[in-house]
Design a protein around this motif. Structure first.
Motif, short mmCIF file in Angstrom:
data_model
loop_
_atom_site.label_atom_id
_atom_site.label_comp_id
_atom_site.label_asym_id
_atom_site.label_seq_id
_atom_site.Cartn_x
_atom_site.Cartn_y
_atom_site.Cartn_z
N LYS A 1 0.83 -0.89 -0.19
CA LYS A 1 0.23 0.22 0.16
C LYS A 1 1.13 0.94 0.17
CE LYS A 1 -4.06 -1.88 1.91
NZ LYS A 1 -4.38 -1.53 3.33
N ASP A 2 1.66 1.19 0.34
CA ASP A 2 2.38 2.39 0.61
C ASP A 2 4.10 2.46 0.36
OD1 ASP A 2 3.36 0.51 2.84
OD2 ASP A 2 3.10 2.49 4.48
N GLY A 3 4.80 1.20 0.25
CA GLY A 3 5.85 0.75 -0.26
C GLY A 3 7.26 0.82 0.88
N SER A 4 6.63 0.69 2.18
CA SER A 4 7.71 0.55 3.38
C SER A 4 8.30 -0.89 2.86
CB SER A 4 6.70 1.33 4.40
OG SER A 4 5.89 0.05 4.52
N TRP A 5 8.75 -1.01 4.17
CA TRP A 5 9.08 -2.39 4.38
C TRP A 5 9.38 -2.09 5.79
CZ3 TRP A 5 11.10 -5.88 0.69
CH2 TRP A 5 10.72 -5.61 -0.05
N MET A 6 9.39 -3.30 6.38
CA MET A 6 9.48 -3.06 7.60
C MET A 6 10.23 -4.45 8.74
SD MET A 6 8.12 -5.10 10.95
CE MET A 6 6.28 -4.79 10.84
N ILE A 7 11.02 -4.64 9.34
CA ILE A 7 11.72 -5.68 10.04
C ILE A 7 11.04 -6.04 11.17
CG2 ILE A 7 13.63 -6.38 10.46
CD1 ILE A 7 14.64 -5.82 7.37
N MET A 8 11.08 -6.92 11.39
CA MET A 8 10.76 -7.41 12.78
C MET A 8 12.16 -8.05 14.08
SD MET A 8 8.83 -7.46 15.56
CE MET A 8 7.40 -7.87 15.18
N TYR A 9 13.13 -6.43 14.55
CA TYR A 9 13.98 -6.87 15.40
C TYR A 9 13.65 -7.33 16.50
CZ TYR A 9 17.66 -4.86 12.33
OH TYR A 9 18.37 -3.94 11.36
N VAL A 10 14.23 -7.73 17.33
CA VAL A 10 14.50 -8.33 19.27
C VAL A 10 15.56 -8.36 19.34
CG1 VAL A 10 13.90 -10.21 20.41
CG2 VAL A 10 12.98 -10.22 17.94
N ARG A 11 15.13 -7.37 20.29
CA ARG A 11 16.35 -6.77 21.58
C ARG A 11 16.54 -7.22 22.83
NH1 ARG A 11 18.74 -5.78 17.20
NH2 ARG A 11 20.31 -4.71 17.52
N LEU A 12 18.00 -7.72 22.88
CA LEU A 12 18.34 -8.02 24.14
C LEU A 12 18.62 -6.96 24.63
CD1 LEU A 12 17.78 -10.65 26.29
CD2 LEU A 12 20.08 -10.98 25.64
N ARG A 13 18.79 -6.16 25.88
CA ARG A 13 19.05 -5.81 26.62
C ARG A 13 18.65 -5.97 28.20
NH1 ARG A 13 16.50 0.65 26.88
NH2 ARG A 13 17.16 0.55 24.60
N VAL A 14 20.51 -6.01 28.68
CA VAL A 14 21.25 -6.48 30.02
C VAL A 14 21.61 -5.46 30.48
CG1 VAL A 14 22.51 -7.65 30.90
CG2 VAL A 14 22.00 -8.37 29.13
#
Length: 265
Positions: A247-260
């Motif tokens: 629809k809008d030509g965007s790309w979205m990646i699912m990042y998963v972050r580990l914060r310590v």
């Protein structure tokens, strides 16, 4: 004896690609510096400083901040933006580097953003961090956690396996679970103050090809140009249903972050 710096292999990182396709890596986690809370009297080590955007900020807030990165090209880019002390060092050989430098004093804190998941030998890097820190010194890190960029990694492995390569062995990443990293740090005498794993859906400033050009090079760097192009195109097609919005030509990646946040006992 080969030094931790002289062991650096061919540098496939591109500072220009990083800046153009992936500036979000250093702009999104700005609150990580607040959690680090650098003090004017402190010495801080930034592991995997990249092009130095966060390193530069930390250097304005403390007595001394040394940034290290395995990529000579990224270290050069950090120097260009004004970072005072950035050095080419292989994080996997951190302990050797610290010993060879014979610092008069160790570090009050170790910081790292989006870098440690590029080191497969985590026992080595955690031991290096332990060597760097003063007793009671703190560790503040964010890295890829279990499930990070999963669709892309699986697609890269599939495309390479199809061509007779061992795709899994070519993956450069280590994305641990909360439990795995807790055990790793506890074994190395760290007391964990907080450890969280969380999703961070991230819109790309350009497209998936730009992301692969920036971060996917370890998978395909030994392929010839045609095979490399074929793999990239195939990976894009495999990922499209999950990461591309028609629809809008965007790309979205699912990042998963580990914060310590942890302290050396």
């Amino acid at each position: 004896m080969e030094s931790p710096a002289s062991s650096i292999q061919t540098d496939s990182w591109s500072p220009s690609n990083y800046s153009y396709h992936a500036r979000f890596v250093s702009t999104i986690p700005q609150d990580l510096i607040s959690l680090l809370s650098p003090k004017p009297h402190e010495r801080i080590l930034d592991i995997g400083c990249g092009d130095g955007v966060l390193t530069f900020q930390i250097q304005q807030m403390c007595k001394e901040c040394i940034g290290i990165d395995k990529s000579p090209r990224m270290v050069e880019a950090a120097q260009v933006i004004g970072c005072k002390d950035v050095r080419v060092v292989d994080g996997e050989r951190l302990k050797e580097w610290v010993i060879s430098e014979e610092f008069e004093e160790t570090f009050d804190a170790v910081f790292s953003n989006a870098a440690l998941h590029w080191i497969k030998n985590q026992e080595s890097v955690v031991e290096g961090i332990r060597t760097c820190l003063k007793p009671g010194g703190r560790l503040v890190i964010e890295m890829g956690g279990k499930g990070n960029v999963q669709v892309i990694e699986k697609s890269m492995i599939t495309a390479l396996d199809k061509r007779g390569y061992d795709g899994a062995s070519l993956s450069p990443w280590f994305f641990p679970s909360q439990e795995t990293y807790t055990a790793l740090l506890t074994k190395a005498s760290f007391q964990i103050s907080s450890i969280n794993i969380f999703p961070r859906p991230t819109y790309l400033p350009t497209n998936l090809r730009g992301w692969i050009d920036t971060f996917g090079h370890p998978f395909i760097q030994n392929l010839d140009d045609k095979e490399k192009e074929d793999v990239i195109n195939e990976v894009i097609e495999m990922c499209k249903p999950e990461v591309y919005n028609e629809k809008d030509g965007s790309w979205m990646i699912m990042y998963v972050r580990l914060r310590v946040i942890a302290h050396l006992v």
